[in-house]
Design an enzyme around this catalytic site. Structure first.
Site, short mmCIF file in Angstrom:
data_model
loop_
_atom_site.label_atom_id
_atom_site.label_comp_id
_atom_site.label_asym_id
_atom_site.label_seq_id
_atom_site.Cartn_x
_atom_site.Cartn_y
_atom_site.Cartn_z
N SER A 122 0.81 -1.21 0.00
CA SER A 122 0.00 0.00 0.00
C SER A 122 0.85 1.27 0.00
CB SER A 122 -0.94 0.02 1.21
OG SER A 122 -0.21 0.06 2.42
N CYS A 180 -6.45 -6.20 16.01
CA CYS A 180 -5.49 -5.11 16.16
C CYS A 180 -6.18 -3.77 15.91
CB CYS A 180 -4.33 -5.30 15.20
SG CYS A 180 -3.07 -4.03 15.33
N GLY A 184 -6.34 -0.32 9.39
CA GLY A 184 -7.23 0.56 8.66
C GLY A 184 -8.45 -0.19 8.15
N TYR A 478 -3.09 -11.46 4.68
CA TYR A 478 -1.71 -11.72 5.08
C TYR A 478 -0.88 -11.87 3.80
CZ TYR A 478 -3.86 -13.11 9.58
OH TYR A 478 -4.58 -13.14 10.75
#
Length: 543
Positions: A122, A180, A184, A478
């Protein structure tokens, strides 16, 4: 042609010829052309000092912004390619203009939401330079509608922020997403998004009602405008492929006022024949769907291994005690092991915070107990329990590397009832558990990196007989470039991508390719593991 149009045409031609010569174009020049183009394509102001960052003009701010949400430090080292500049849009029209300008100026771009991408895709491009970074962190508005059991959340918001805003308005509403808190929301849902509520309510992607996306033409589309094919593809088909997701409308799910959690740690000496772990494998996906019971494998510095059984139950302590006594007495839980909490307190615990922490810690990523690290991750799905001799070999491999990390989470419940074709995320019926491997370090050098990478690949190889096969499956959230990667040669990408595409999406990969080819035939949205568009020669025969 007006003066501004003439200036734009001149800038474009200058940029074009600069790419065709040996002399490199500076990021300042790239940025100037981009800014001019943005002004041509949006009427909403963007303060330059707060939205544009480049190494020439504000190097310290540029570095801070680049590293602010880069959670895998492997991808901010000096050797890694860096974006020519970073743009942080403050309005959705800025994202539209960014797509239009990237198209017009021939800029390759990456789009970042939370920055948790395992391979840094990203915010780093290993296949094309120069490139620019569109950072969505200023687009983080959340509107929760309790009466409608829904919420609109912009892609720059984190999971923790969404959880906080839900809890702010209700004690009996939640959302099934990851653990977590700094992840985002924009990218998380594009890969499916599993978490502690998945056995009861499925994935985050299973609970999406609508979305707003900017397509390759710079158009703003909601569900009705994009059509059901594209809406299907973005809910699990992986980020960075079909457009820029600006916001999701998600369905809130009911949670009880009281949940129960427990953590029980076992050493290998307490389970020498792996009877407890073997029992867990047989039953974890078949327990009541309100119970999520995962296993964390932890290696201590003295090469000892412990297994943490961590449970979360949508209900009160007394009910869970009966369930565990009936189905898993081998775990040896005592009454003191059970802790009753609210849903938002369970969120805090799963994110690594003490349950009595102020909820506001979910709003500040800097307060997260998880520090940024250098890591490499891999994943597997299992359809059968791993036999005891396989587990013992797995333990032996784990303690070889003291930076190793591993966990297993159960599927089953509603996950086994949702058809594989419902969304691109195909790991449904028949999957009993997901496995996550990682090697983690707070410092990096070439020797340690090579050692840790060698270890995780050997671990992955060792597990081959005990996990899914033909294809060996993996979780797209992942990301793992060991499975394969796209290159600039788009003709070859489709052939190569069939391998890793089947690992992430099974038979859904072919449908994703057809949708990609239809909505983005020029493959504008691309990265090392984006869904490829079909080469023109293959399109007619495939339709």
């Amino acid at each position: 042609m007006g003066k501004s149009k003439a200036l734009y045409a001149f800038s474009f031609l200058a940029l074009y010829f600069s790419f065709c010569t040996i002399t490199p174009t500076s990021s300042t020049s790239l940025q100037d052309d981009f800014i001019h183009c943005l002004h041509e394509n949006t009427n909403v102001d963007f303060p330059l000092l707060e939205t544009f960052f480049s190494p020439e003009r504000n190097v310290s701010d540029y570095k801070e912004v680049l590293e602010s949400t880069a959670h895998n430090l492997r991808y901010v080292t000096e050797s890694m390619p860096k974006p020519g500049f970073i743009f942080k849009p403050v309005h959705e029209s800025h994202v539209q203009a960014s797509v239009i300008c990237s198209n017009q100026l021939g800029f390759h771009h990456r789009v970042r939401s939370g920055g948790h991408d395992y391979e840094g895709l990203s915010f780093v491009s290993l296949m094309e330079t120069p490139f620019i970074l569109i950072d969505l962190s200023k687009l983080r508005q959340i509107n929760v509608d309790i009466e409608d059991n829904s919420a609109w959340v912009q892609s720059g918001a984190t999971i923790g922020e969404l959880y906080y805003r839900i809890a702010e308005k209700s004690k009996i509403h939640g959302f099934p997403a990851g653990l977590c808190s700094t992840v985002g929301i924009g990218g998380h849902i594009t890969g499916g998004g599993d978490g502690t509520l998945l056995r009861k309510y499925g994935l985050a992607a299973d609970n999406v009602l609508d979305a707003v996306i900017v397509n390759a033409d710079g158009k703003l589309l909601n569900r009705a405008a994009m059509g059901e094919d594209l809406f299907w593809a973005i809910r699990g088909g992986g980020g960075g492929t079909f457009g820029v997701i600006l916001a999701w409308k998600v369905k809130l799910v009911p949670v009880p006022e009281t949940l129960t959690m427990f953590t029980v740690t076992k050493t290998l000496e307490q389970d020498p024949e792996t009877k407890i772990l073997s029992k867990w494998q047989r039953i974890a996906d078949k327990l009541v769907e309100e119970l999520f019971l995962r296993v964390m494998f932890r290696v201590a510095g003295d090469k000892t291994l412990t297994l943490e059984y961590k449970g979360q139950f949508l209900g009160e302590k007394g009910t869970l005690m009966e369930v565990m006594k009936k189905y898993f007495p081998e775990l040896g839980l005592t009454q003191e092991d059970y802790i009753e909490v609210s849903w938002i307190e369970s969120v805090l615990a799963n994110a690594g915070f003490p349950t009595d922490s102020p909820l506001e810690v979910l709003l500040d990523p800097k307060l997260s107990p998880y520090v940024k690290v250098y890591f490499k991750g891999k994943s597997d799905f299992a359809t059968e329990p791993i036999p005891p001799f396989g587990l013992k070999g797995m333990f032996k491999k784990l303690v070889e590397e003291n930076t190793s990390s591993m966990f297993m989470i159960p599927y089953g419940g509603i996950m086994a009832k949702i058809p594989e074709s419902e969304t691109p995320f195909a790991h449904r019926k028949g999957t009993i558990l997901k496995i996550h491997y990682a090697t983690i370090s707070t410092s990096e050098d070439g020797i340690s990196l090579n050692k840790r990478t060698k270890w995780i690949r050997e671990m992955y190889s060792y597990m081959t007989p005990y996990v899914s096969s033909n294809p060996r499956l993996a979780y797209v959230n992942y990301r793992d470039l060991d499975l394969g990667a796209n290159t600039k040669d788009s003709k070859a990408n489709f052939i190569k991508a069939q391998t890793w595409g089947a690992q992430y999406f099974k038979n859904n990969f072919n449908r994703l390719v057809k949708i990609k080819t239809k909505v983005d035939p020029e493959n504008f949205f691309r990265h090392e593991q984006s869904i490829p568009s079909l080469p023109f020669s293959k399109r007619l025969s495939s339709w």
